[in-house]
Write an enzyme that holds these catalytic residues in place. Structure first.
Site, PDB file in Angstrom:
ATOM      1  CG  ASP A 172      54.835  -1.277  36.548  1.00  0.00           C
ATOM      2  OD1 ASP A 172      54.425  -1.016  36.123  1.00  0.00           O
ATOM      3  OD2 ASP A 172      55.453  -0.995  37.454  1.00  0.00           O
TER       4      ASP A 172
ATOM      5  NE  ARG B  72      62.949  -5.285  43.347  1.00  0.00           N
ATOM      6  CZ  ARG B  72      62.150  -6.388  42.561  1.00  0.00           C
ATOM      7  NH1 ARG B  72      60.873  -5.404  42.024  1.00  0.00           N
ATOM      8  NH2 ARG B  72      61.926  -7.613  42.488  1.00  0.00           N
TER       9      ARG B  72
ATOM     10  N   GLY C  19      63.212  -8.430  39.870  1.00  0.00           N
ATOM     11  CA  GLY C  19      63.218  -9.446  40.328  1.00  0.00           C
ATOM     12  C   GLY C  19      63.667 -10.608  39.529  1.00  0.00           C
TER      13      GLY C  19
ATOM     14  CE  LYS D 273      61.351  -9.917  35.554  1.00  0.00           C
ATOM     15  NZ  LYS D 273      61.697  -8.655  36.414  1.00  0.00           N
ATOM     16  CB  THR D 274      56.963 -11.571  35.759  1.00  0.00           C
ATOM     17  OG1 THR D 274      56.242 -12.282  37.129  1.00  0.00           O
ATOM     18  CG2 THR D 274      56.181 -11.697  33.938  1.00  0.00           C
TER      19      THR D 274
ATOM     20  CG  ASP E  13      54.330 -12.819  39.947  1.00  0.00           C
ATOM     21  OD1 ASP E  13      54.574 -13.639  40.354  1.00  0.00           O
ATOM     22  OD2 ASP E  13      54.397 -11.245  39.725  1.00  0.00           O
TER      23      ASP E  13
END
Lengths: 583, 583
Positions: free
Chosen positions: B200, B169, B105, B226-227, B229
């Site tokens: 992941d 993905r 994402g 990268k995230t 979250d």
């Protein structure tokens, strides 16, 4: 990044002395703090001595003879304009008692209108009192108010929301309610009242002005144009406050959706935008962001388009883009689209009639009561929408058009159309639609009513520099109008394409914005909604560019509203184009 | 307002020379334009000559012996750090062939990582080639790429989205897929590969590094964190990029909801925030905005709270506030909350078991198979949630926990609890809950799946100044690591509470972040998710203030992200607190 040691938020926040109510000991973010001290320039005419000049008598937007009957005391008043004058004409030293009320939904800038009238009274009518009626017009009727002081008002300067005195949706309509308003006016010895609201609230303001004058009360009433929808405007009132900020906020979000569309490359995003009946917000957002498809309700109505026409138009663009290798896009849809399609209006009228008298049989025999064209349209609709039409009724048993999820309906209809085209080889890709509603999101059945956060985004954001300055000038002007004894006018600030210094200031007769509607056998005054003009500059500019935007990707991402720097003072396209500034 | 004559958007926009693909003839808003030329400072160690020093051998986050078996070639590598040195140690004049890929994402700042590695190669390895693999890891396997040039990259500097080369993905997992990756590496003669992705993707990067080395390919692999979250971090990698921007965007929205709550004075807003299993985004937003209630999943789990406990806690605060005259509030809920409640996990496990083998009878006899406690919990749930639990199954027949609309469930449970309290006189007001989900919004049944626009807000916004600089440094550092022959490391930029000048630069062994999970009888390496630490500074600060926020209204409205002015360079609370900068 030299100052990276300090976090945004509480650490660097300022505590205000706690007023009796209001933003009690508010803690502000740095951006909020920086906005508090953002300078609010005034039009130069307000900074020096001026006099009030009057134009010719005014008429009405329609049925002037009926409006004249409804407003015998205030109909026909001339518009007024402030002009520089060596001698200020107002008695200095006069103190006033003024009330102010926020009416209806929130719009960015409301607090600055109050700051504006407050500062005018402080500067020009020393010893005046400003009462803030709490919770909207109900506050007038119940005489619930707070006396506004510099300490009370300061924390709200250039801040979003309406929480300084809160708002409400009550109306002053019945003889008893007018009586309550009179009692408050007498009890507080009010010289004037400023009503900050939308079309209905300004109509109400004018009725109050009429009522007070007819009873020989000294209380004058001035209105102020508020609505993010942008449909309360006329020659003298070039825009309503809140529209600029709301469109910038929605355009930022659309820009982000566009970035996503381009990054993932596989979705069509259907974005429905607020704006009630008019498509101003949708048009402005299109001018700011360049989507592939934009539906303008007023055009759909003028061209008498059918739902099938609209579906085909969208499918055509999707097919053309597929040929170019683009299987994604962004489509803007105005909230009121469905109301603009004549055949849908016809269907709904028939459904209302049938469902009021018939029981709906499972076999569907009731459908035979529909006219041929309406039946065809009904059968064309996706089942979920059919169901919505059947199930969602207002207390009078009528279909609730506003609850129809137009963007989802269109996605399903486009899907079906593309499936047909695929079968005959005219389309080879995979269509994936995603729906957004940047406004109030209604969900039916088990979910009851859910509000999209976007509602709050557009309505409760920090006002842009334009809305901050415009509102301050509107409030200041309202002070002048009340001080000069005017009533039944709407505060009017013009020449908005120029710098604030050059803005014009005056008041416009509220009755001149009115027409009548026939309701329950009586004429009812209404301020005529300003719709998107198809021969107006904003629509023409859009129309000249939309083919280019449809096929190529000319997406613009406006980014978040900036308060400092070269971008901070930009004004929305609609206003500038209407004022001829970009023509 | 002197420049009010020019609208934001297309008029003042710049056209770029059209590159072969990419942002073809992009038209930019003024904010986008201003971002293009926003200067990207570099840590001083990268601006002068430096050498790479190594620490002691590394281990793993758990089960080091298993990780060592899974990564025989790259396990145990030391972390590396750049230190200033009179003599630059790299062969100058060496040109490299490097590939870069965006995986998973979107997160604000991805484009700047690519700009960073590109500029490093331009500056230090003249004649190098940077291949951008298109559409994520699938681009590697299919050898679909674009050769990145200055003209191609320039329009993406400091811009949101991942559209420069797009993402995907897919994973490189099977022997065949590894083979394809090898073929691409050989075909393009790759010296290195930079994988920009989440946990992941970085695990995958390490498997690739291992694979290439075991096959004696020269291709090195470096990862980049990268995230949005915020759950991919460790001592050497203090934060993942995108978290800063996303939290600021969500916090702006929460601030606007707070303004609305205060203005209307009659709603409780339940805001569910993204973040998958971890509550970092929720915690950061709480620190930025001071809501009345914030649920932190990790705390709920640690205290083994039941759904009833959580409901009672919310109801208690609502009752206390009602006594003070506040019948409104804002409540933050992490996306993964439901996963943290042990009894809910137990119920779901039992349901999965029962529903796999039993038919659900209408009379409800199947419920007798539930354990006592689970039955009690099931009966406590609102009917709509019961139905969701029964109907929404993944392809394996399991309940889809992520689809449970936690915020709506809580609203209904709180409603019921308050109704009980009303009956015994402990609560006298009217509770009105409104739900929001600032993330992906799932709706079941007739509505199929609908995505909330907020998803795009957080993911596709223009990166904050912090994320812009951080990403640029991460990309630049990755260039250094690949140039110096490193593989299986994650680009690590530290000392982030200081000015960019003082940031540290290095690489951390990806295997040191890993543990194993047992799946299908095999050990599978996974990067351990960083959860909210209950003895960490961010949680402790929140915990010390939440009672004050619950009862009083300490709302902060952060406002839109600013790119210029004193506020522009502020960093999120979580990062600063974790680095001890505010301690």
């Amino acid at each position: 990044m030299a100052s990276a040691m300090v976090a945004n938020g509480d650490l660097s926040a300022v505590k205000f002395p706690a007023p009796a109510t209001g933003r009690v000991a508010a803690v502000y973010s740095e951006v909020q703090n920086s906005r508090l001290d953002h300078a609010l320039p005034l039009p130069s005419v307000l900074k020096n001595s001026f006099k009030v000049v009057e134009g010719p008598p005014s008429s009405a937007a329609g049925h002037p003879e009926e409006i004249a009957k409804l407003f015998p005391c205030v109909f026909g008043q001339p518009s007024t304009m402030l002009v520089p004058s060596q001698l200020g004409e107002f008695p200095s030293g006069q103190s006033l008692k003024i009330g102010v009320v926020l009416s209806g939904g929130q719009a960015p800038g409301g607090h600055n209108v109050i700051s504006g009238i407050f500062d005018y009274l402080q500067n020009s009518c020393k010893g005046s009192t400003l009462y803030g009626f709490k919770g909207g017009p109900a506050g007038i009727m119940k005489c619930k108010y707070v006396v506004l002081t510099p300490e009370y008002i300061y924390p709200y300067r250039n801040q979003g929301g309406f929480d300084m005195i809160c708002s409400g949706r009550d109306k002053i309509e019945t003889p008893e309610q007018f009586k309550q308003a009179e009692e408050t006016a007498l009890k507080l010895d009010l010289d004037g009242l400023l009503v900050i609201g939308g079309d209905d609230s300004n109509t109400n303001a004018c009725l109050l002005a009429e009522n007070f004058r007819s009873k020989n009360l000294k209380t004058r009433v001035i209105g102020c144009p508020k609505t993010i929808d942008g449909d309360l405007k006329c020659k003298e009132v070039p825009t309503s406050f809140g529209f600029d900020t709301a469109c910038k906020i929605y355009a930022e979000m659309i820009g982000n959706v566009m970035t996503d569309a381009r990054s993932t490359g596989k979705y069509y995003h259907f974005v429905r935008l607020m704006g009630r009946a008019a498509s101003h917000i949708t048009l402005e957002c299109a001018l700011q962001t360049h989507p592939n498809i934009t539906l303008i309700g007023e055009e759909v109505a003028a061209k008498k388009e059918t739902l099938k026409n609209v579906t085909d138009y969208i499918a055509d663009v999707i097919c053309k883009r597929a040929e170019l290798g683009y299987n994604y896009g962004v489509i803007l849809i105005p909230e009121g689209l469905i109301d603009f399609i004549p055949e849908v209006q016809q269907l709904i009228a028939e459904l209302n009639e049938i469902l009021a008298h018939e029981t709906v049989d499972e076999g569907g025999l009731w459908k035979n009561k529909l006219e041929q064209q309406s039946l065809k349209l009904f059968e064309l609709l996706p089942p979920a929408i059919q169901e919505q039409l059947m199930l969602e009724r207002d207390p009078h048993g009528n279909v609730q058009v506003a609850k129809i999820e137009t963007e989802k309906m269109l996605i399903q209809m486009v899907e079906t159309e593309l499936e047909h085209r695929k079968q005959r080889g005219a389309y080879k890709c995979q269509f994936k639609g995603q729906s957004h509603f940047f406004g109030i999101l209604y969900l039916i059945l088990v979910f009851s009513i859910m509000f999209s956060p976007y509602r709050y985004e557009g309505r409760c954001g920090l006002p842009s520099n334009f809305d901050s300055s415009y509102c301050y000038a509107l409030g200041y002007a309202a002070g002048v109008l009340l001080h000069s004894g005017k009533t039944g006018l709407i505060s009017s600030v013009g020449n908005l394409a120029a710098s604030v210094e050059e803005w014009t200031v005056g008041g416009t007769a509220l009755t001149s914005l009115m027409d009548v509607e026939r309701r329950h056998g009586k004429f009812k005054p209404v301020i005529k909604k300003a719709m998107v003009e198809l021969n107006g500059a904003p629509f023409k500019k859009f129309a000249s560019m939309r083919e280019e935007w449809a096929i190529n990707n000319r997406y613009i991402s406006p980014g978040p509203i900036q308060f400092v720097g070269p971008v901070a003072d930009r004004v929305n396209h609609t206003l500038l184009l209407e004022l001829g500034a970009e023509a």
